[in-house]
Design an enzyme around this catalytic site. Structure first.
Site, mmCIF file in Angstrom:
data_model
loop_
_atom_site.group_PDB
_atom_site.id
_atom_site.type_symbol
_atom_site.label_atom_id
_atom_site.label_comp_id
_atom_site.label_asym_id
_atom_site.label_seq_id
_atom_site.Cartn_x
_atom_site.Cartn_y
_atom_site.Cartn_z
ATOM 1 N N HIS A 70 1.608 -15.476 0.945
ATOM 2 C CA HIS A 70 0.967 -14.757 2.058
ATOM 3 C C HIS A 70 1.497 -13.317 2.147
ATOM 4 O O HIS A 70 2.087 -12.919 3.164
ATOM 5 C CB HIS A 70 1.211 -15.503 3.370
ATOM 6 C CG HIS A 70 0.222 -15.152 4.439
ATOM 7 N ND1 HIS A 70 -0.224 -16.034 5.378
ATOM 8 C CD2 HIS A 70 -0.415 -13.984 4.719
ATOM 9 C CE1 HIS A 70 -1.079 -15.439 6.192
ATOM 10 N NE2 HIS A 70 -1.212 -14.182 5.811
ATOM 11 N N LEU A 122 -18.098 -10.887 4.402
ATOM 12 C CA LEU A 122 -18.201 -9.475 3.997
ATOM 13 C C LEU A 122 -17.873 -8.592 5.204
ATOM 14 O O LEU A 122 -18.711 -7.862 5.713
ATOM 15 C CB LEU A 122 -19.613 -9.180 3.465
ATOM 16 C CG LEU A 122 -19.750 -7.882 2.663
ATOM 17 C CD1 LEU A 122 -19.052 -7.999 1.311
ATOM 18 C CD2 LEU A 122 -21.221 -7.522 2.472
ATOM 19 N N GLY A 123 -16.624 -8.700 5.654
ATOM 20 C CA GLY A 123 -16.146 -7.873 6.759
ATOM 21 C C GLY A 123 -15.423 -6.658 6.206
ATOM 22 O O GLY A 123 -15.729 -6.176 5.116
ATOM 23 N N ARG A 131 -7.770 -17.275 4.916
ATOM 24 C CA ARG A 131 -6.858 -18.206 5.573
ATOM 25 C C ARG A 131 -6.880 -19.529 4.821
ATOM 26 O O ARG A 131 -7.930 -19.966 4.337
ATOM 27 C CB ARG A 131 -7.286 -18.472 7.024
ATOM 28 C CG ARG A 131 -6.825 -17.434 8.004
ATOM 29 C CD ARG A 131 -5.305 -17.493 8.263
ATOM 30 N NE ARG A 131 -4.891 -16.472 9.208
ATOM 31 C CZ ARG A 131 -4.468 -15.243 8.878
ATOM 32 N NH1 ARG A 131 -4.380 -14.874 7.621
ATOM 33 N NH2 ARG A 131 -4.093 -14.388 9.816
ATOM 34 N N ARG A 165 -22.452 -15.246 8.351
ATOM 35 C CA ARG A 165 -23.416 -15.792 9.303
ATOM 36 C C ARG A 165 -24.660 -14.916 9.414
ATOM 37 O O ARG A 165 -25.729 -15.396 9.743
ATOM 38 C CB ARG A 165 -22.754 -15.962 10.672
ATOM 39 C CG ARG A 165 -21.703 -17.052 10.670
ATOM 40 C CD ARG A 165 -20.861 -16.988 11.901
ATOM 41 N NE ARG A 165 -20.181 -15.696 12.029
ATOM 42 C CZ ARG A 165 -19.318 -15.391 12.970
ATOM 43 N NH1 ARG A 165 -19.029 -16.278 13.887
ATOM 44 N NH2 ARG A 165 -18.739 -14.210 13.013
ATOM 45 N N ILE A 216 -12.377 -6.403 4.994
ATOM 46 C CA ILE A 216 -11.693 -6.695 3.730
ATOM 47 C C ILE A 216 -12.705 -7.074 2.648
ATOM 48 O O ILE A 216 -12.609 -6.603 1.513
ATOM 49 C CB ILE A 216 -10.633 -7.800 3.953
ATOM 50 C CG1 ILE A 216 -9.505 -7.251 4.844
ATOM 51 C CG2 ILE A 216 -10.076 -8.300 2.618
ATOM 52 C CD1 ILE A 216 -8.540 -8.302 5.359
ATOM 53 N N ASP A 246 -3.276 -16.829 -1.888
ATOM 54 C CA ASP A 246 -2.215 -16.152 -1.136
ATOM 55 C C ASP A 246 -1.951 -16.850 0.191
ATOM 56 O O ASP A 246 -0.949 -16.592 0.839
ATOM 57 C CB ASP A 246 -2.634 -14.690 -0.865
ATOM 58 C CG ASP A 246 -1.520 -13.883 -0.206
ATOM 59 O OD1 ASP A 246 -0.384 -13.932 -0.709
ATOM 60 O OD2 ASP A 246 -1.787 -13.221 0.823
ATOM 61 N N GLU A 268 1.364 -23.521 5.587
ATOM 62 C CA GLU A 268 2.384 -22.586 5.099
ATOM 63 C C GLU A 268 3.727 -22.886 5.757
ATOM 64 O O GLU A 268 3.763 -23.232 6.932
ATOM 65 C CB GLU A 268 1.941 -21.138 5.402
ATOM 66 C CG GLU A 268 0.668 -20.788 4.652
ATOM 67 C CD GLU A 268 0.155 -19.380 4.933
ATOM 68 O OE1 GLU A 268 0.825 -18.623 5.649
ATOM 69 O OE2 GLU A 268 -0.930 -19.054 4.431
HETATM 70 P P1 NAP Z 1 -13.596 -8.987 9.744
HETATM 71 O O1 NAP Z 1 -13.892 -7.559 9.506
HETATM 72 O O2 NAP Z 1 -13.769 -9.550 11.105
HETATM 73 O O3 NAP Z 1 -14.431 -9.834 8.688
HETATM 74 C C1 NAP Z 1 -14.638 -11.202 8.794
HETATM 75 C C2 NAP Z 1 -15.952 -11.496 8.133
HETATM 76 O O4 NAP Z 1 -16.127 -12.905 8.083
HETATM 77 C C3 NAP Z 1 -17.150 -10.927 8.861
HETATM 78 O O5 NAP Z 1 -17.906 -10.177 7.955
HETATM 79 C C4 NAP Z 1 -17.936 -12.157 9.324
HETATM 80 O O6 NAP Z 1 -19.324 -11.883 9.134
HETATM 81 C C5 NAP Z 1 -17.491 -13.211 8.342
HETATM 82 N N1 NAP Z 1 -17.601 -14.549 8.893
HETATM 83 C C6 NAP Z 1 -17.238 -15.009 10.110
HETATM 84 N N2 NAP Z 1 -17.507 -16.309 10.212
HETATM 85 C C7 NAP Z 1 -18.033 -16.689 9.041
HETATM 86 C C8 NAP Z 1 -18.503 -17.920 8.530
HETATM 87 N N3 NAP Z 1 -18.499 -19.022 9.276
HETATM 88 N N4 NAP Z 1 -18.959 -17.938 7.247
HETATM 89 C C9 NAP Z 1 -18.947 -16.840 6.482
HETATM 90 N N5 NAP Z 1 -18.512 -15.641 6.924
HETATM 91 C C10 NAP Z 1 -18.084 -15.576 8.180
HETATM 92 O O7 NAP Z 1 -12.087 -9.295 9.350
HETATM 93 P P2 NAP Z 1 -11.190 -8.622 8.202
HETATM 94 O O8 NAP Z 1 -10.413 -7.504 8.761
HETATM 95 O O9 NAP Z 1 -12.025 -8.387 6.998
HETATM 96 O O10 NAP Z 1 -10.162 -9.829 7.939
HETATM 97 C C11 NAP Z 1 -10.626 -11.067 7.482
HETATM 98 C C12 NAP Z 1 -9.515 -12.093 7.443
HETATM 99 O O11 NAP Z 1 -8.629 -11.830 6.369
HETATM 100 C C13 NAP Z 1 -8.593 -12.156 8.657
HETATM 101 O O12 NAP Z 1 -9.176 -12.839 9.749
HETATM 102 C C14 NAP Z 1 -7.386 -12.884 8.107
HETATM 103 O O13 NAP Z 1 -7.539 -14.285 8.264
HETATM 104 C C15 NAP Z 1 -7.424 -12.538 6.624
HETATM 105 N N6 NAP Z 1 -6.278 -11.711 6.226
HETATM 106 C C16 NAP Z 1 -5.368 -12.202 5.338
HETATM 107 C C17 NAP Z 1 -4.294 -11.434 4.940
HETATM 108 C C18 NAP Z 1 -3.289 -11.931 3.952
HETATM 109 O O14 NAP Z 1 -2.147 -11.516 4.007
HETATM 110 N N7 NAP Z 1 -3.667 -12.784 3.006
HETATM 111 C C19 NAP Z 1 -4.135 -10.158 5.464
HETATM 112 C C20 NAP Z 1 -5.067 -9.687 6.362
HETATM 113 C C21 NAP Z 1 -6.147 -10.466 6.741
HETATM 114 P P3 NAP Z 1 -20.433 -12.560 10.025
HETATM 115 O O15 NAP Z 1 -20.028 -12.319 11.446
HETATM 116 O O16 NAP Z 1 -21.684 -11.898 9.614
HETATM 117 O O17 NAP Z 1 -20.417 -14.014 9.660
HETATM 118 C C1 8YV Z 2 0.166 -10.841 7.661
HETATM 119 C C2 8YV Z 2 -2.308 -11.577 7.973
HETATM 120 O O1 8YV Z 2 0.787 -11.548 6.635
HETATM 121 O O2 8YV Z 2 -3.201 -9.737 9.118
HETATM 122 C C3 8YV Z 2 -3.260 -10.946 8.919
HETATM 123 O O3 8YV Z 2 -4.102 -11.677 9.464
HETATM 124 O O4 8YV Z 2 -2.408 -12.728 7.694
HETATM 125 C C4 8YV Z 2 -1.269 -10.736 7.300
HETATM 126 O O5 8YV Z 2 -1.542 -9.387 7.335
HETATM 127 C C5 8YV Z 2 0.644 -11.360 8.943
HETATM 128 O O6 8YV Z 2 -0.095 -11.128 10.059
HETATM 129 C C6 8YV Z 2 2.080 -10.942 9.198
HETATM 130 O O7 8YV Z 2 2.780 -12.053 9.449
#
Ligand code: NAP
Ligand code: 8YV
Length: 309
Positions: free
Chosen positions: A274, A148-149, A227, A171, A151, A251, A256
């Site tokens: 992705h 619950l960050g 991820r 956590r 996103i 996604d 990948e």
């Molecule tokens: P964020 O604000 O750092 O949120 C991550 C959350 O994960 C935090 O709330 C953290 O809370 C929780 N966390 C960390 N370790 C954990 C664990 N072991 N078990 C359960 N929860 C845990 O990051 P964000 O900006 O929301 O982004 C999250 C992720 O989305 C990125 O790291 C990236 O991998 C992914 N993403 C994917 C795409 C895509 O294109 N599909 C795009 C952007 C991002 P606690 O510290 O309380 O555990």
């Molecule tokens: C992008 C992502 O696809 O922000 C991330 O962590 O996985 C995605 O926003 C990527 O970083 C661009 O290649």
């Protein structure tokens, strides 16, 4: 002039063009192929969220001072190796949050309501043969969010609009109204839809394993916008084949751009490449932030968005 910026990832043209216009850039890959003696001059490295920036690559770049990630996730960067050398790491948080949360809801609605098979049904002329099968109601259902960050919270806000009850795991317990489960398996057992919004890395590797999928159960759906490494994809394919899980919308993948082959022939999955942050507006904002971090470094200014810690 020697190039002092190394680009190791595929980036959108709009960013690549500005990089080459404003900086002295060498294009390479994650192994630093073809760098030769140019390696000695590299001070900044540009990567993306999928990049692997290994200790071995860093060792080849003695003058490196910053790793600039085009993406919020930096699980592919060996941060410990970077810190040992005092190399800064930046990323692009916040600007992509809304798009990724929107896309998580698109995947959730898409897999539950069967939008992709329905599209095929119409195109293939099968409508005249009878009505399409009924699908799964989303409004009012139970949603579980892993992570619950930024996103995860944006997904929760959207789900509130669908009258969904919301629970999460992480956590730490947060100051929110949603139910918290320290254990992902317990969370899975309580929800209809389980969304992965956590980042990758050793700490979250296969957090969603066969037991978690079993707890989610034959009426449950898994959605992953975090991820690929967080989900045991072979166990997921097995659960989907045997209908021990109702469906999955993904996604991101473990390897990948190659989804587990067991997923490709299934009708209870929705697979996207992705692309959750891939809108023009957000990719422009990510490009701006990437360049802002790079410029700040070369101008000796504070970095706009260093990674935490
Ligand atoms: P964020 O604000 O750092 O949120 C991550 C959350 O994960 C935090 O709330 C953290 O809370 C929780 N966390 C960390 N370790 C954990 C664990 N072991 N078990 C359960 N929860 C845990 O990051 P964000 O900006 O929301 O982004 C999250 C992720 O989305 C990125 O790291 C990236 O991998 C992914 N993403 C994917 C795409 C895509 O294109 N599909 C795009 C952007 C991002 P606690 O510290 O309380 O555990
Ligand atoms: C992008 C992502 O696809 O922000 C991330 O962590 O996985 C995605 O926003 C990527 O970083 C661009 O290649």
């Amino acid at each position: 002039m020697n190039a002092n910026v190394l680009k190791i990832a595929r980036l959108p043209d709009m960013l690549t063009e500005r990089l080459f216009a404003d900086f002295a850039v060498l294009d390479s890959d994650e192994q630093g192929s073809g760098l030769g003696e140019g390696a000695a001059h590299i001070r900044a490295l540009v990567a993306n969220g999928e990049s692997k920036v290994t200790r071995e690559l860093l060792a080849r770049l003695p003058a490196l001072k910053i790793i600039v990630v085009f993406g919020v996730g930096y699980d592919g960067v060996d941060v410990a190796a970077a810190r040992e050398r005092g190399i800064a790491v930046t990323h692009t948080p916040d600007v992509l949050t809304d798009d990724v949360a929107d896309f998580a809801m698109a995947l959730l609605l898409g897999i539950a309501r069967g939008t992709a098979p329905a599209d095929r049904f119409v195109r293939q002329g099968r409508w005249a043969d009878g009505p399409i099968a009924f699908t799964r109601k989303v409004s009012g259902a139970r949603l579980g969010i892993i992570g619950l960050g930024r996103i995860g919270r944006a997904i929760a806000r959207r789900a509130e609009g669908f009258g969904m009850s919301i629970a999460y795991s992480g956590r730490t317990r947060q100051a929110v109204e949603y139910a918290w489960y320290a254990d992902v398996r317990q969370l899975a057992a309580q929800v209809d839809f389980l969304v992965v919004a956590v980042g990758g890395g050793a700490q979250t590797l296969h957090l969603v394993d066969a037991q978690v999928l079993a707890a989610l159960g034959p009426q449950g759906y898994l959605i992953n916008v975090g991820r690929g490494s967080v989900v045991d994809e072979a166990a997921l394919a097995q659960a989907l084949v045997t209908r021990q899980l109702a469906g999955a919308a993904l996604d991101v993948f473990e390897d990948e751009p190659r989804p587990h082959p067991g997923l490709l022939g299934l009708d209870n999955v929705l697979l996207t490449p992705h692309m959750a942050s891939a809108t023009w507006a957000t990719r422009r904002a990510m490009a701006d932030l990437t360049l802002a971090n790079l410029s700040a470094f070369f101008d000796g200014q504070p970095l706009p968005t260093p990674i935490p810690g």
